[in-house]
Design an enzyme around this catalytic site. Structure first.
Site, PDB file in Angstrom:
ATOM      1  CG  HIS A 205      -1.856  -1.097   0.510  1.00  0.00           C
ATOM      2  ND1 HIS A 205      -2.976  -1.499   2.261  1.00  0.00           N
ATOM      3  CD2 HIS A 205      -2.712  -1.721  -0.004  1.00  0.00           C
ATOM      4  CE1 HIS A 205      -3.620  -2.783   1.670  1.00  0.00           C
ATOM      5  NE2 HIS A 205      -3.478  -2.686   0.429  1.00  0.00           N
ATOM      6  CG  ASP A 300      -2.163   0.022   4.907  1.00  0.00           C
ATOM      7  OD1 ASP A 300      -1.625  -0.824   5.337  1.00  0.00           O
ATOM      8  OD2 ASP A 300      -2.925   0.632   4.198  1.00  0.00           O
TER       9      ASP A 300
END
Lengths: 377, 377
Positions: A205, A300
């Site tokens: 991510h 993330d």
């Protein structure tokens, strides 16, 4: 399609892409499903009909039991609470649920990112004084899915295997026995340290998003995985992944490289990560985020990369690739992800030996005295 | 167009975009111009006709005196040697020229990046035992230009002001007197520390390239400045620029922010860097690099950001934004830019006081004894 009538009652927390798909699927499979979202606006169209249409790998529809923005109503008499909100919301949702939770209820974070179950468990301990609620975390979200509207989720692919662990870990098998009826893909992890380190979102991510910042911020869409992850971007991901694996090995947990994981989860093969991604059909057509306020950075980085870097530091493992991505994320967004993220300290891991970390994961807490003695020695 | 016949003889080193434009312009203005390139292949079409066509801001053509890949022939009887090769080639070209240089010849690096003149001067000292060649550096390249073929350069815009300093700095005015005849834009900098720190390529090149890695590596063209530098990317550039300015202030040199510089150089105005870039007409239509092997990384990281970080460390100035971009550049490319780049140590600045650095720039060398005594004290 066979409609099954199951006894278990589910509540899905969060009406984002993942929550819509999971609620729709559980309902389609015959379970009683409540869907909760903090803001009612997102639920308006669902409140009318309570039907979720599923397309893609899974085709059909599910009729929900209850659609609500009242947390007490949502989790009342529920057996399994599936939390699908971003990790940034884990702590808040734990606090909101705390007064209404009953002993024996199961909370599953889908996924926990790194340290989610540990953080929620600690919050419940604090809020409820004692805690007999089981908190589990999945190592990743089970679907690759997009729900443009709340009444329809398109499931590109469900993963073949997703590891799961409960805290206390002695309850992991019990949780799996219940949930495997509908999701046989969930398999047992050693404990929440394993699910937390095997957080592949940390690999897939933030770095590709940041290394495609310009086009994402200008909202020029591209295929996130197959176009956004070029050979050089994939090299960065491999470096991050190596650091993650080093932490995992030091913690004596089972871990495989992102390349192997891609094959195990989606059947994508290749001699390196770049090739494996290109050969993962589930990734085709998954579009890039349309701005830089995306979870791929704001979730993330603080809830995956920051705890990994911090646990790495605790274990004496250098993480230059992970650190450089956190640094750039802070530069690009102006956010202080290290300050506000899940550090080892915030997770209560600071000062623990590796054995004590696993003890914490297995029992839910360790004797304060013992850890104190350790430090004095 | 008035054809002027000037006495000065120029040699342009390097037949890239900048070299072609500069050679063409000097020849068009009536000077005798030799053009040198290390590989002869790049010169083949020019060797036939020796004519360079200029379009864009400057329209016309220039006829070269000599086109050669023989360095001795190229610089023989030349007054001013305009080096336009990437900084990675500065040291090599200095070594190649060393045996054939004559006292009083002038070498101008266009541009020096950070520490170019210092590095070349030191190399000539080493190679020629003593050195009476003047080495100057421009703070940036004078044109925004693209030359798709070696016989034609398109000049988008020439900068309004480009500062220049010689080493020894006592010769800067002398150099300017000569070169201002054709390029009145060159103005005097305090010394090569000023031109080296006022290296705005360090701001505009590596970060936007890295933060658009995916599209550059897939060769999906976009307007490098106006599209590649989105508001968040511009925020990163402003952070890098602040660190650069802090170094400049500590070194007591004249420096302005990249936003102000853009207005001074190109007339691009805005209340922040993002707006100033969007309002710089010269940047419109300048395409992105077509792969990640670009000078914007492989030159500007080791020869601009690395020396800035290293000089910053020497001065006790923290450079988190600069460091994060170097880190990511190393991750993306697999190169060791810090190891192979222009560190303060390699530039001979390690262990010097700020006053001694300026003394070095002014005189060309400082007494070893004095610096030794300083260290002992």
């Amino acid at each position: 399609m066979i409609i099954l009538k199951k006894e278990l009652k589910y509540c899905v927390i969060g009406a984002g892409n993942g929550g819509i798909a999971m609620a729709g699927y559980l309902a389609m499979m015959g379970y009683s499903v409540n869907l909760y979202n903090r803001t009612a606006e997102k639920l308006f169209s669902l409140m009318k009909e309570k039907v979720i249409l599923l397309t893609g790998e899974v085709e059909g529809y599910g009729i929900l039991n209850k659609v609500t923005s009242n947390i007490q109503e949502a989790i009342e008499d529920i057996d399994i609470i599936m939390v699908t909100v971003p990790a940034v919301g884990h702590n808040d949702i734990a606090k909101e649920m705390a007064p209404y939770l009953k002993d024996g209820q199961i909370i599953i974070l889908n996924p926990g990112r790194t340290g989610g179950a540990l953080e929620v468990y600690e919050t419940l301990l604090r809020e409820r004084k004692r805690n007999n609620v089981i908190v589990a975390e999945a190592q990743t979200f089970i679907y690759a899915v997009r729900a443009e509207i709340s009444t329809h989720a398109h499931i590109y692919k469900s993963k073949k295997e997703v590891s799961l662990a409960a805290i206390p870990a002695t309850k992991t098998k019990y949780v799996l026995n219940l949930i495997n009826e509908v999701y046989p893909q969930f398999i047992e992890a050693k404990d929440i340290l394993e699910t937390s380190i095997n957080n592949y979102g940390a690999i897939f991510h933030p770095a590709p998003t940041l290394l495609n910042s310009g086009h994402i911020e200008r909202n020029i869409p591209f295929d996130y995985y197959t176009e956004g992850i070029t050979p050089s971007v994939a090299n960065v991901l491999e470096k991050i992944d190596k650091e993650r694996m080093e932490i995992g090995k030091m913690l004596q947990i089972n871990t495989v490289s992102a390349t192997v994981w891609l094959e195990e989860s989606y059947g994508g093969r290749g001699k390196n990560l770049y090739e494996a991604i290109q050969n993962t059909p589930a990734y085709k057509g998954l579009r890039s985020p349309d701005n830089l306020k995306t979870r791929y950075i704001h979730e993330d980085v603080p809830y995956s990369l920051v705890p990994m870097e911090s646990i790495g530091t605790l274990l004496g493992i250098k993480t230059p690739a992970i650190s450089s991505i956190i640094d750039v994320a802070e530069c690009v967004t102006g956010q202080e992800f290290r300050k506000n993220g899940r550090t080892a300290d915030r997770l209560g891991l600071e000062g623990l030996t590796i054995a004590e970390m696993h003890l914490l994961a297995r029992k839910g807490r360790i004797s304060k005295n013992r850890s104190f003695v350790e430090e004095v020695i």
